[in-house]
Design a protein around this motif. Sequence first.
Motif, mmCIF file in Angstrom:
data_model
loop_
_atom_site.group_PDB
_atom_site.id
_atom_site.type_symbol
_atom_site.label_atom_id
_atom_site.label_comp_id
_atom_site.label_asym_id
_atom_site.label_seq_id
_atom_site.Cartn_x
_atom_site.Cartn_y
_atom_site.Cartn_z
ATOM 1 N N ASN A 1 0.817 -1.214 0.000
ATOM 2 C CA ASN A 1 0.000 0.000 0.000
ATOM 3 C C ASN A 1 0.847 1.259 0.000
ATOM 4 O O ASN A 1 0.326 2.352 -0.238
ATOM 5 C CB ASN A 1 -0.940 0.010 1.217
ATOM 6 C CG ASN A 1 -2.311 -0.543 0.890
ATOM 7 O OD1 ASN A 1 -3.114 0.105 0.232
ATOM 8 N ND2 ASN A 1 -2.573 -1.775 1.322
ATOM 9 N N ILE B 1 -7.719 -6.176 8.103
ATOM 10 C CA ILE B 1 -7.567 -4.870 7.457
ATOM 11 C C ILE B 1 -8.858 -4.479 6.744
ATOM 12 O O ILE B 1 -9.301 -3.326 6.815
ATOM 13 C CB ILE B 1 -6.393 -4.899 6.462
ATOM 14 C CG1 ILE B 1 -5.073 -5.084 7.218
ATOM 15 C CG2 ILE B 1 -6.351 -3.618 5.632
ATOM 16 C CD1 ILE B 1 -3.857 -5.154 6.330
ATOM 17 N N THR C 1 -11.065 -1.341 7.759
ATOM 18 C CA THR C 1 -11.294 -0.300 6.757
ATOM 19 C C THR C 1 -12.775 0.027 6.640
ATOM 20 O O THR C 1 -13.162 1.191 6.470
ATOM 21 C CB THR C 1 -10.742 -0.743 5.385
ATOM 22 O OG1 THR C 1 -9.348 -1.037 5.509
ATOM 23 C CG2 THR C 1 -10.929 0.345 4.338
ATOM 24 N N MET D 1 -13.608 2.239 9.547
ATOM 25 C CA MET D 1 -13.080 3.588 9.366
ATOM 26 C C MET D 1 -13.830 4.359 8.288
ATOM 27 O O MET D 1 -13.954 5.589 8.361
ATOM 28 C CB MET D 1 -11.590 3.526 9.027
ATOM 29 C CG MET D 1 -10.715 3.093 10.197
ATOM 30 S SD MET D 1 -11.051 4.031 11.716
ATOM 31 C CE MET D 1 -10.691 5.694 11.173
ATOM 32 N N ALA D 2 -14.359 3.642 7.301
ATOM 33 C CA ALA D 2 -15.188 4.307 6.285
ATOM 34 C C ALA D 2 -16.438 4.888 6.937
ATOM 35 O O ALA D 2 -16.879 5.999 6.599
ATOM 36 C CB ALA D 2 -15.563 3.321 5.184
#
Length: 483
Positions: free
Chosen positions: A197, A369, A373, A376-377
């Motif tokens: 990433n 992950i 994610t 967190m979105a």
Amino acid sequence: MAKQDSTIDLVFGLDDKPRFSVSVFAALQHVLASFIGIITPTLIVGGVLGLGSEVPYLVSMALIVSGIGTFIQARRIGPIGSGLLCVQGTSFAFLSSILAAGFIVKGNGGGPDEILSTIFGVCFLAAFVEIFISRFIDKLRRIITPVVTGTIITLIGLSLIKVSMTDIAGGVNAPDLGAPVNLALAGVVLITIVIFNRFQIHMLRLSAVIIGLTLGFVVAWSIGKVDFSGLDELSLIAIPVPFKYGFSFDFAAFMPIAIIYMITALETTGDLTANSMVSRQPVDGPVYIRRIKAGVLADGVNSAIASTLNSLPMTTFSQNNGVIQLTGVASRHVAIFIAAILALLGLFPIIGGILQQMPKPVLGGATLIMFGTVAMAGVKIIAEAGLNRRNMLITAISIGMGLGVAGVPEVLSAMPQGLKNIIGSPLTIGALSAIILNFLLPQNMDVAPETAAEPAETAEKSESSEAEKRSMPRAAVSRPANS
């Protein structure tokens, strides 16, 4: 008002027809970007619910229906389909609700066939919620606001973290639960994804998860944690059989899944808007509204088709918007090649059989992950909605209720079993809490009481100002030339 992104340089527009080699190359990149997202929910459900030998067939069906859904979404059949280069795939958002449905059946003594019969039956009927909503999706945002959507998405991600950590430890009831080798395998996957990433090459970042899983799989195979001995028992070709496992219904399982269909309808609206922007298409006006309604309708129809053909609910993927920007190819004709590749991969159960052998720690390292994610979105949506007192109260209570019920299910032990099955889902109680609080709490609760008299004072000042302006020379109140 949203605007097109004029900085995007397209080589092929929406209705252009690239030559065969360009179409195949672009299609392969879309498949690479979405492949893990399509198959992972099925692998998780199969592993957690103990579906065993059914998993390779279910993975094949996931790929086939993704191909069918992608074709419908891009090709447009009557009023169904956005007509954009969108990839349809299995949605992570439904995972916690589907697992809860499976555990309800399992708790009643049901086996794999009964579990799948209920999951697909409930998902099929709930898909009509999204089909119905698609007709007035432009008005739904007034009821389910960003703070509600963000809270529910955050709760989805947080509630799935336990699944990832269980896999990292070795899986449910694993004899070597928590063994250092399991943690090391998950660490290899995690570190690989983080490293890739950081690359500036866009395609490497898009492929970070699949590279991490591949490396973890190879390491696990090299130390003897992968067994391919059962692959020779798989059938050569997977043939879709409508409702192969039967058709059952459970209202307690239906409620949370129906709520998620409402939320994914709003997510799809955002994804289609982003796709319109990168494809240099209108993002407001009647053409845009018709496209959004047709795209959400396609999501619902494709999910109903998925349930019929023994796969999990589908949604429009967002990662493929990055591929359009990378390749400069927004042609919806490329979707035909994407659909063909996905369907071709799905015809061979050996692909699902190989993926089923992926050790739980390897899968857990990647899904940690992914689910983080997702959470967190949701946090990002809440933050963009504004962290005022009202929104923080809605979020705090709703997430607290959801995670509280998940952590201490005994709190509902005195309730009737039917009611307990419904609100015992962290997602259901959290979503209902967010929707009800958003409806009941006044929008202006953050305004201090002493400011209530301000409007009258402001009006007086405004009237005074207007009177002064009228008494001034005309040139004195005109806009400065350099403003």
